[in-house]
Design a protein around this motif. Structure first.
Motif, PDB file in Angstrom:
ATOM      1  N   THR A 222       0.779  -1.551   0.180  1.00  0.00           N
ATOM      2  CA  THR A 222      -0.078  -0.650  -0.211  1.00  0.00           C
ATOM      3  C   THR A 222       1.027   1.278   0.033  1.00  0.00           C
ATOM      4  OG1 THR A 222      -0.319   0.474   2.237  1.00  0.00           O
ATOM      5  CG2 THR A 222      -1.924  -1.560   1.548  1.00  0.00           C
ATOM      6  N   PHE A 223       0.242   2.355   0.061  1.00  0.00           N
ATOM      7  CA  PHE A 223       1.057   3.804  -0.058  1.00  0.00           C
ATOM      8  C   PHE A 223       1.830   3.761   1.172  1.00  0.00           C
ATOM      9  CE2 PHE A 223       1.143   8.153   1.432  1.00  0.00           C
ATOM     10  CZ  PHE A 223       1.573   8.782   0.417  1.00  0.00           C
ATOM     11  N   LEU A 242       1.701   0.198  -7.247  1.00  0.00           N
ATOM     12  CA  LEU A 242       1.148  -0.429  -5.439  1.00  0.00           C
ATOM     13  C   LEU A 242      -0.501  -0.891  -5.120  1.00  0.00           C
ATOM     14  CD1 LEU A 242       2.150   2.994  -4.012  1.00  0.00           C
ATOM     15  CD2 LEU A 242       3.113   0.924  -4.057  1.00  0.00           C
ATOM     16  N   THR A 246      -2.215   3.017  -8.137  1.00  0.00           N
ATOM     17  CA  THR A 246      -1.314   3.708  -8.758  1.00  0.00           C
ATOM     18  C   THR A 246       0.359   3.383  -9.015  1.00  0.00           C
ATOM     19  OG1 THR A 246      -0.711   4.677  -6.010  1.00  0.00           O
ATOM     20  CG2 THR A 246      -2.311   5.609  -7.454  1.00  0.00           C
ATOM     21  N   GLN A 248       4.835   4.323  -8.399  1.00  0.00           N
ATOM     22  CA  GLN A 248       4.980   4.870  -7.434  1.00  0.00           C
ATOM     23  C   GLN A 248       6.592   4.277  -7.557  1.00  0.00           C
ATOM     24  OE1 GLN A 248       2.829   7.177  -4.506  1.00  0.00           O
ATOM     25  NE2 GLN A 248       1.165   6.612  -5.120  1.00  0.00           N
ATOM     26  N   SER A 269       4.958   9.968  -7.791  1.00  0.00           N
ATOM     27  CA  SER A 269       3.508   9.594  -8.682  1.00  0.00           C
ATOM     28  C   SER A 269       3.980   9.685  -9.711  1.00  0.00           C
ATOM     29  CB  SER A 269       2.604  10.068  -7.808  1.00  0.00           C
ATOM     30  OG  SER A 269       1.437   9.073  -8.207  1.00  0.00           O
TER      31      SER A 269
END
Length: 382
Positions: A222-223, A242, A246, A248, A269
């Motif tokens: 996860t972020f 992720l 997204t 990143q 990102s």
């Protein structure tokens, strides 16, 4: 004649419709005088004439409160954890009431707010309980129970925590028309790490990245998990998927080719990317493992096939990348010999940096994916 009768019937129906609506509204109103005879949910409402003039009714009586002293809980994979949730009434009541409790789960990889309609629609039921009756669902079946250590304690106990248990949990208490809830975030202690295909950089679409992490006893990070890894010093100049879709990558030392010198350190990102048609690397997350990872002592170096067989003969199996990272980060595993892993890569974990063991920082060193006929040691998992 028929037309005259039709017009007359329509006029009569138009005159009666407001009266019918008024009767139904009065009959169904919780506090209305025309409420269903004998119906009483134990709560009291003021008459609509005492409202605010907009058809809203003021609450006047016992109020239900649902609270949690902790809105975030962390635990280790394979352990048990308690997610706190308590309810009480104001003012306090002397006679116990029949309440229904529902625990549900929302993955931490979603972009929606916990109370948004999109989030509520994607919730998965964990457990429902009323009185002494309860039922658990899906992968939570047989692993969850209510703590019930005191009146009003509806805390959820989860046993044998799994990688996919991370996320937001909503405790919802229902009593008649009252419905209150609170959310608790569950995080697993672990480590996020970059991962790329044997074919080279940027060969995973979102689904391929997700599968690649699962194959290495991990999940897509996860972020928040990647952010923690960046805070702990992870610097990686290749973008990866992720769990929220997204793309990143973490940079601790700004430089050309990695966002440029003018940008501050942080997570770069690319935002949301098409999950099927765009290809990148992956950032995986691994938590602690039940068994142990060790470097197999062997008289000679081994090619990949021999390495797999050697671990099997030793009563174990060749270790996965996620298992090696978890052993390094969470158990302090340190060994300066390169060894085969299950995906055909060669790596070794360093906790205390020293001469002839790679860079001056701790980490898992990687030789990439060398030809399978080359000779190295092997890391096994038991």
């Amino acid at each position: 004649m028929d037309g005259a009768l039709l017009i007359s019937d329509n006029v009569m129906l138009s005159l009666l419709r407001p009266l019918l609506v008024t009767c139904l509204y009065t009959l169904l109103l919780p506090g209305g005088q025309g409420r269903i005879p004998g119906y009483n949910n134990g709560f009291h409402y003021q008459d609509i004439s005492n409202g605010n003039g907009n058809g809203e009714i003021y609450f006047d009586g016992v109020r239900l409160h649902v609270e949690s002293p902790q809105h975030s809980v962390s635990a280790s994979r394979g352990s048990s954890v308690t997610l706190p949730c308590h309810y009480h009434y104001e003012p306090e009541i002397a006679t116990p009431r029949r309440t229904r409790v529902k625990w549900s789960w929302l993955p931490s990889n979603t972009n929606t707010a916990p109370s948004s309609p999109e989030a509520l629609a994607s919730e998965t039921e964990v457990m429902v309980a009323m009185g002494n009756r309860h039922r658990s669902y899906g992968t939570f079946r047989g692993r969850v129970r209510l703590k019930r250590s005191a009146p009003g304690d509806m805390s959820l106990v989860i046993n044998e925590l799994q990688l996919n248990d991370t996320g937001r949990y909503r405790c919802e208490v229902i009593d008649g028309l009252e419905d209150e809830s609170v959310t608790v975030e569950l995080e697993l202690r672990g480590v996020a790490f970059p991962y790329y295909s044997q074919k080279g950089r940027y060969h995973f679409n979102f689904f391929g990245a997700k599968q690649a992490c699962q194959d290495q006893d991990a999940t897509l990070a996860t972020f928040e998990q990647l952010f923690v890894a960046w805070e702990e010093g992870l610097d990686w100049c290749n973008a990866g998927w992720l769990a929220d879709g997204t793309v990143q990558y973490p940079i601790t030392v700004p430089r050309d080719g990695c966002g440029g010198m003018d940008l501050a350190p942080g997570l770069r990102s690319y935002g949301q990317r098409h999950r099927l048609f765009h290809s990148y690397d992956a950032f995986c997350f691994s938590a602690s493992v039940k068994g142990s990872v060790y470097f197999l002592k062997h008289l000679t170096k081994l090619n990949f096939t021999e390495a797999v067989q050697a671990c099997s003969i030793d009563g174990s199996q060749i270790a996965k990348v996620g298992q090696l990272y978890a052993a390094w980060r969470l158990m302090g595993f340190d060994h300066c010999d390169a060894g085969w892993l299950a995906d055909g890569s060669v790596r070794y974990p360093i906790t205390k940096a020293r001469a002839n063991c790679g860079p001056p920082e701790p980490g898992v060193r990687s030789f990439g994916f060398p030809p399978l006929y080359l000779k190295f040691g092997v890391y096994c998992y038991r």
